[in-house]
Write a protein that holds these residues in place. Structure first.
Motif, PDB file in Angstrom:
ATOM      1  N   LEU A   1       0.827  -1.207   0.000  1.00  0.00           N
ATOM      2  CA  LEU A   1       0.000   0.000   0.000  1.00  0.00           C
ATOM      3  C   LEU A   1       0.861   1.258   0.000  1.00  0.00           C
ATOM      4  CD1 LEU A   1      -2.521  -1.219   2.715  1.00  0.00           C
ATOM      5  CD2 LEU A   1      -2.802  -1.335   0.228  1.00  0.00           C
ATOM      6  N   HIS A   2       0.412   2.252  -0.776  1.00  0.00           N
ATOM      7  CA  HIS A   2       1.137   3.517  -0.903  1.00  0.00           C
ATOM      8  C   HIS A   2       0.160   4.685  -0.801  1.00  0.00           C
ATOM      9  CE1 HIS A   2       4.612   1.317  -2.739  1.00  0.00           C
ATOM     10  NE2 HIS A   2       3.639   0.554  -3.217  1.00  0.00           N
ATOM     11  N   LEU A   3       0.520   5.688  -0.018  1.00  0.00           N
ATOM     12  CA  LEU A   3      -0.226   6.950   0.124  1.00  0.00           C
ATOM     13  C   LEU A   3      -1.491   6.768   0.972  1.00  0.00           C
ATOM     14  CD1 LEU A   3       0.280   8.411  -3.471  1.00  0.00           C
ATOM     15  CD2 LEU A   3       1.683   8.757  -1.426  1.00  0.00           C
ATOM     16  N   PRO A   4      -1.914   7.853   1.645  1.00  0.00           N
ATOM     17  CA  PRO A   4      -2.892   7.725   2.739  1.00  0.00           C
ATOM     18  C   PRO A   4      -4.229   7.091   2.368  1.00  0.00           C
ATOM     19  CG  PRO A   4      -1.833   9.867   2.797  1.00  0.00           C
ATOM     20  CD  PRO A   4      -1.382   9.220   1.532  1.00  0.00           C
TER      21      PRO A   4
ATOM     22  N   ILE B   1       0.184  -7.603   4.588  1.00  0.00           N
ATOM     23  CA  ILE B   1       0.113  -6.189   4.215  1.00  0.00           C
ATOM     24  C   ILE B   1       1.420  -5.478   4.566  1.00  0.00           C
ATOM     25  CG2 ILE B   1      -1.047  -3.983   4.657  1.00  0.00           C
ATOM     26  CD1 ILE B   1      -3.586  -5.616   5.301  1.00  0.00           C
ATOM     27  N   ILE B   2       1.944  -4.744   3.596  1.00  0.00           N
ATOM     28  CA  ILE B   2       3.093  -3.862   3.818  1.00  0.00           C
ATOM     29  C   ILE B   2       2.689  -2.463   3.356  1.00  0.00           C
ATOM     30  CG2 ILE B   2       4.110  -4.566   1.596  1.00  0.00           C
ATOM     31  CD1 ILE B   2       6.865  -3.981   2.815  1.00  0.00           C
ATOM     32  N   SER B   3       2.911  -1.463   4.181  1.00  0.00           N
ATOM     33  CA  SER B   3       2.552  -0.087   3.857  1.00  0.00           C
ATOM     34  C   SER B   3       3.801   0.778   3.803  1.00  0.00           C
ATOM     35  CB  SER B   3       1.607   0.494   4.918  1.00  0.00           C
ATOM     36  OG  SER B   3       0.374  -0.178   4.929  1.00  0.00           O
ATOM     37  N   THR B   4       3.884   1.621   2.772  1.00  0.00           N
ATOM     38  CA  THR B   4       5.012   2.542   2.672  1.00  0.00           C
ATOM     39  C   THR B   4       4.536   3.972   2.914  1.00  0.00           C
ATOM     40  OG1 THR B   4       6.300   1.162   1.152  1.00  0.00           O
ATOM     41  CG2 THR B   4       6.772   3.507   1.147  1.00  0.00           C
ATOM     42  N   TYR B   5       5.231   4.656   3.813  1.00  0.00           N
ATOM     43  CA  TYR B   5       4.953   6.071   4.105  1.00  0.00           C
ATOM     44  C   TYR B   5       5.938   6.924   3.318  1.00  0.00           C
ATOM     45  CZ  TYR B   5       1.584   5.018   7.729  1.00  0.00           C
ATOM     46  OH  TYR B   5       0.457   4.588   8.393  1.00  0.00           O
ATOM     47  N   HIS B   6       5.396   7.640   2.325  1.00  0.00           N
ATOM     48  CA  HIS B   6       6.214   8.471   1.451  1.00  0.00           C
ATOM     49  C   HIS B   6       6.325   9.890   1.977  1.00  0.00           C
ATOM     50  CE1 HIS B   6       6.409   5.461  -1.828  1.00  0.00           C
ATOM     51  NE2 HIS B   6       5.230   5.102  -1.371  1.00  0.00           N
ATOM     52  N   ASN B   7       5.653  10.210   3.071  1.00  0.00           N
ATOM     53  CA  ASN B   7       5.737  11.534   3.682  1.00  0.00           C
ATOM     54  C   ASN B   7       5.389  11.402   5.155  1.00  0.00           C
ATOM     55  OD1 ASN B   7       5.915  14.351   4.055  1.00  0.00           O
ATOM     56  ND2 ASN B   7       5.034  14.748   2.033  1.00  0.00           N
TER      57      ASN B   7
ATOM     58  N   ARG C   1       4.099  -5.082   8.044  1.00  0.00           N
ATOM     59  CA  ARG C   1       5.334  -4.301   7.999  1.00  0.00           C
ATOM     60  C   ARG C   1       4.983  -2.884   7.573  1.00  0.00           C
ATOM     61  NH1 ARG C   1       9.780  -4.419  10.394  1.00  0.00           N
ATOM     62  NH2 ARG C   1      10.571  -6.395   9.560  1.00  0.00           N
ATOM     63  N   THR C   2       5.566  -1.909   8.256  1.00  0.00           N
ATOM     64  CA  THR C   2       5.385  -0.499   7.920  1.00  0.00           C
ATOM     65  C   THR C   2       6.733   0.064   7.504  1.00  0.00           C
ATOM     66  OG1 THR C   2       3.627  -0.340   9.593  1.00  0.00           O
ATOM     67  CG2 THR C   2       4.544   1.727   8.744  1.00  0.00           C
ATOM     68  N   VAL C   3       6.793   0.658   6.320  1.00  0.00           N
ATOM     69  CA  VAL C   3       8.061   1.159   5.780  1.00  0.00           C
ATOM     70  C   VAL C   3       8.039   2.679   5.733  1.00  0.00           C
ATOM     71  CG1 VAL C   3       9.558   1.253   3.736  1.00  0.00           C
ATOM     72  CG2 VAL C   3       8.483  -0.903   4.409  1.00  0.00           C
TER      73      VAL C   3
END
Length: 368
Positions: A86-89, A106-112, A134-136
């Protein structure tokens, strides 16, 4: 392993670029990728389909279209993905719910940084973060804020710095044709500052224009190029006129390729209010440019003050002007840019980024 990337849009922007690069540079025949998005901004769809990727639009009218929710749940259930990235809020909150129902990892990426989200979106993000396996975070600065908020589990957070193909881009920049640029603009004997990004409040291009008022009084040969496009374009053009800078500032909007401008520029300048780990700075480093940037998380992960450029306080345009003048007059600008290029090759290359993500995928689905 079946992996689905779910993201808000397929615009020409940083997070979308990262999704494309992960897919394009994964050298593992055991991983099959799909991509799905709300259906807003389709710019990168064709690029992904050329890689043989199945791309699904949920035909939303906007990112707030709640009709997307059952569509996402149905899509995830039908495809039974091993892993959802997952990407973006907006995509994260809905994707977590749908991914939990479909029993996917589920893996989530925080781009901000999360504090910059709209309050409602931030609340939804906090309410659903428990679903992450996992939270990235894309930078140390993003991770630090997440940990300090006491909302996100430190045990689940891993930092994977954004990366691009630094050496390949460096070659493309050096070999890029300047013909079209020279037809548009005359930069003979000019010192060129470059900014690339959407014309939105977050990027603060108006402050850079205002800084140029002071810069040109000391250094009339200074010229600022703003590449991007967005809702504030007319406001930026009005600001240029009000500041009598029509001969010193060029607002180009969207361009076919940024490479000629990275070749043309002498220094890259960014005065963003917040960032994750901006791809535009990595592109500037690929071109061997020194960088002047606001001292905010993400930027200060990339720029080493006094070594590869200058970091400046976010709320002091006068210091921005001073540093722009300093770099014009400095004998160290080229050396700073070359230091940045070498650092980028080591720390921010796409191969490293993709390798770290693939390792996480394997670990999460038990495919070591």
């Amino acid at each position: 392993m079946d992996v689905c990337h779910f993201i808000n849009t397929l615009a020409h922007a940083g997070a979308e670029r990262i999704v494309y690069d992960i897919i394009n540079k994964t050298n593992n025949d055991n991983i099959k990728y799909d991509v799905c998005y709300f259906g807003v901004d389709h710019d990168r769809r064709e690029d992904l389909e050329e890689l043989g990727i199945e791309v699904t639009s949920f035909d939303a009218n906007s990112l707030l279209d709640v009709r997307v929710i059952p569509r996402v749940i149905s899509h995830f259930n039908q495809n039974e993905y091993d892993l959802i990235h997952l990407h973006l809020p907006h995509a994260r909150s809905i994707g977590r719910i749908a991914g939990t129902i479909s029993n996917s990892r589920i893996i989530s990426t925080y781009h901000n940084i999360p504090s910059q989200f709209h309050p409602v979106i931030r609340a939804a993000d906090k309410a659903t973060v428990f679903a992450d396996n996992r939270t990235v975070s894309v930078s140390r600065g993003v991770k630090n804020e997440m940990v300090d908020s006491h909302v996100y589990s430190m045990k689940k957070i891993k930092t994977i710095n954004n990366g691009i193909d630094i050496e390949e881009l460096n070659k493309l920049i050096k070999s890029s044709s300047m013909k079209k640029v020279k037809e548009k603009l005359d930069f003979e004997d000019k010192f060129v500052f470059l900014n690339i990004g959407r014309y939105v409040k977050q990027k603060s291009q108006i402050d850079i224009i205002k800084a140029m008022e002071t810069v040109v009084k000391s250094e009339p040969k200074a010229h600022l190029i703003l590449v991007g496009g967005g809702p504030l374009e007319n406001k930026l053009r009005s600001c240029v006129k009000e500041c009598n800078l029509s001969s010193n500032v060029s607002i180009l909007g969207f361009v076919e390729s940024i490479n000629p401008y990275l070749r043309l520029a002498d220094t890259y300048v960014s005065y963003s209010r917040n960032e994750g780990l901006p791809i535009s700075l990595l592109e500037a480093m690929s071109g061997g440019l020194p960088i002047i940037a606001s001292d905010v998380p993400g930027n200060n992960d990339v720029v080493k003050d006094g070594k590869t450029g200058y970091l400046i306080p976010r709320t002091n345009v006068s210091i921005l002007s001073e540093r722009m003048i300093d770099i014009i007059q400095s004998d160290e600008a080229y050396t700073m840019g070359q230091r940045g290029l070498e650092m980028a090759k080591k720390r921010f290359n796409a191969e490293r980024m993709v390798s770290e993500y693939v390792s996480e995928y394997k670990m999460l689905v038990g495919d070591e």
